[in-house]
Design a protein around this motif. Structure first.
Motif, mmCIF file in Angstrom:
data_model
loop_
_atom_site.group_PDB
_atom_site.id
_atom_site.type_symbol
_atom_site.label_atom_id
_atom_site.label_comp_id
_atom_site.label_asym_id
_atom_site.label_seq_id
_atom_site.Cartn_x
_atom_site.Cartn_y
_atom_site.Cartn_z
ATOM 1 N N THR A 139 0.839 -1.199 0.000
ATOM 2 C CA THR A 139 0.000 0.000 0.000
ATOM 3 C C THR A 139 0.871 1.246 0.000
ATOM 4 O O THR A 139 2.092 1.172 -0.051
ATOM 5 C CB THR A 139 -0.926 0.009 1.230
ATOM 6 O OG1 THR A 139 -1.786 1.133 1.172
ATOM 7 C CG2 THR A 139 -0.128 0.075 2.506
ATOM 8 N N GLN A 140 0.217 2.416 0.094
ATOM 9 C CA GLN A 140 0.924 3.687 0.199
ATOM 10 C C GLN A 140 0.372 4.433 1.416
ATOM 11 O O GLN A 140 -0.849 4.605 1.534
ATOM 12 C CB GLN A 140 0.741 4.529 -1.073
ATOM 13 C CG GLN A 140 1.342 3.880 -2.312
ATOM 14 C CD GLN A 140 1.252 4.762 -3.533
ATOM 15 O OE1 GLN A 140 1.165 5.981 -3.428
ATOM 16 N NE2 GLN A 140 1.285 4.158 -4.716
ATOM 17 N N TYR A 147 -3.127 6.216 1.943
ATOM 18 C CA TYR A 147 -3.479 6.779 0.641
ATOM 19 C C TYR A 147 -3.909 5.695 -0.353
ATOM 20 O O TYR A 147 -4.552 5.999 -1.355
ATOM 21 C CB TYR A 147 -2.286 7.551 0.062
ATOM 22 C CG TYR A 147 -1.988 8.818 0.829
ATOM 23 C CD1 TYR A 147 -2.609 10.027 0.485
ATOM 24 C CD2 TYR A 147 -1.101 8.823 1.894
ATOM 25 C CE1 TYR A 147 -2.346 11.188 1.182
ATOM 26 C CE2 TYR A 147 -0.826 9.992 2.596
ATOM 27 C CZ TYR A 147 -1.454 11.165 2.241
ATOM 28 O OH TYR A 147 -1.200 12.320 2.935
ATOM 29 N N GLU A 148 -3.559 4.460 -0.054
ATOM 30 C CA GLU A 148 -3.915 3.362 -0.956
ATOM 31 C C GLU A 148 -3.889 2.052 -0.183
ATOM 32 O O GLU A 148 -3.004 1.823 0.635
ATOM 33 C CB GLU A 148 -2.931 3.294 -2.129
ATOM 34 C CG GLU A 148 -3.204 2.184 -3.127
ATOM 35 C CD GLU A 148 -2.133 2.120 -4.198
ATOM 36 O OE1 GLU A 148 -1.320 1.173 -4.163
ATOM 37 O OE2 GLU A 148 -2.087 3.029 -5.042
ATOM 38 N N GLY A 149 -4.856 1.174 -0.426
ATOM 39 C CA GLY A 149 -4.875 -0.117 0.247
ATOM 40 C C GLY A 149 -5.467 -0.027 1.641
ATOM 41 O O GLY A 149 -6.374 0.768 1.912
ATOM 42 N N ALA A 203 -8.071 3.415 2.577
ATOM 43 C CA ALA A 203 -7.556 4.567 1.840
ATOM 44 C C ALA A 203 -8.419 5.795 2.080
ATOM 45 O O ALA A 203 -9.642 5.720 2.132
ATOM 46 C CB ALA A 203 -7.505 4.240 0.353
ATOM 47 N N GLY A 204 -7.761 6.958 2.255
ATOM 48 C CA GLY A 204 -8.485 8.202 2.473
ATOM 49 C C GLY A 204 -8.823 8.482 3.918
ATOM 50 O O GLY A 204 -9.637 9.366 4.208
#
Length: 303
Positions: A169-170, A185-187, A202-203
């Protein structure tokens, strides 16, 4: 009176003239009395043979026991010591960490053995074991970093405040004094803080200030603001904003008659100090003065 009269008197070696002179001295009466008392003293009986026998018994009872090892047992002891040294050396070599760090007003990026990427913000540090990376993807973080993790085994980021775990992920992790924030931010990110695990899709973000979990804003964009040379804050105590200013510009910040616990919402540019100072002072309704590498923030009514 001569100094050797006393010894000669005790030994009966004084001449008549010397004895007469000695008896006429002021000390003679005291010496005579001591001599009379000491002549009545008697030493206690002492059995030499009995004392010698007692001494022998005590030495035998306290003497250390000597065990003679066979040559094979000696070999086993030596082999055990060598094995212990080899095991210690192996453990030491395998726990050596690769370390990358940044100074004030400095950023850097690095690539891990599995092609995962780490972007380090100012005054931050990461360390990991390059030799064991295929078996254990563990990173130790001090400061702030953005991670782009390649898919694979469990990837963990350990900090003084908590642990972040992902598979691929990020996310961004900020680990400062009394401040801990994780943004996905991702995953999907798993955050362990004070024994409680929180899942972050994410988010979303997780934030703790001074040991207390607080509501955190939703992130904007695909990467943290500092990756775009900006420092962004939403309802963050002013003291953390000023600390970030110090890190980004390598300046010393001090305050006078300013409440650094008030919340600050805003953004400042990480490449222009003058603009950054205005971006902080204007919404906070405070003034500032710059002298070399020193910045003073002060209230408007300060003399």
């Amino acid at each position: 009176m001569q100094e050797n009269y006393l010894a000669k008197w005790l030994n009966g070696e004084l001449s008549d003239k010397e004895l007469a002179e000695f008896k006429a001295s002021a000390e003679y009466a005291s010496y005579q009395k001591l001599k009379e008392v000491s002549s009545t003293l008697k030493a206690p009986d002492f059995d030499v043979d009995q004392a010698l026998e007692r001494l022998k018994e005590e030495r035998i009872g306290t003497a250390p026991k000597v065990i003679i090892l066979s040559p094979f047992k000696k070999f086993l002891r030596v082999a055990a010591v060598i094995a212990l040294l080899l095991a210690g050396s192996y453990f030491y070599v395998n726990t050596l960490n690769e370390t990358v760090s940044t100074e004030l007003a400095q950023r850097t990026e690095m690539t891990l053995p599995d092609a995962s990427e780490i972007f380090l913000n100012a005054e931050s540090q990461v360390s990991y074991s390059k030799k064991n990376w295929d078996k254990q993807r563990d990173v130790k973080l001090k400061g702030e970093a953005f991670f782009k993790v390649s898919k694979g085994k469990r990837f963990t980021v350990s900090t003084d405040h908590g642990t972040v775990a992902v598979l691929g992920t990020q996310f961004n992790v900020e680990n400062r004094q009394n401040f801990f924030e994780v943004t996905c931010y991702e995953g999907l990110v798993s955050v362990s803080y004070q024994g409680i695990e929180t899942k972050l899709p994410a988010g979303t973000s997780f934030m703790a200030i001074n040991g207390e979990i607080v509501e955190s804003p939703m992130p904007e964009g695909d990467v943290p603001a500092w990756m775009n040379n900006e420092s962004s804050f939403e309802r963050i105590p002013l003291k953390y904003v000023l600390a970030e200013l110090e890190r980004q510009f390598n300046v010393k910040v001090s305050t006078q008659n300013v409440n650094t616990e008030i919340y600050f919402t805003g953004t400042f540019n990480n490449t222009d100090l003058d603009m950054a100072l205005k971006s902080i002072s204007t919404p906070s309704q405070i003034k500032y003065r710059v002298e070399g590498d020193n910045v003073l923030f002060y209230a408007g009514n300060t003399p």
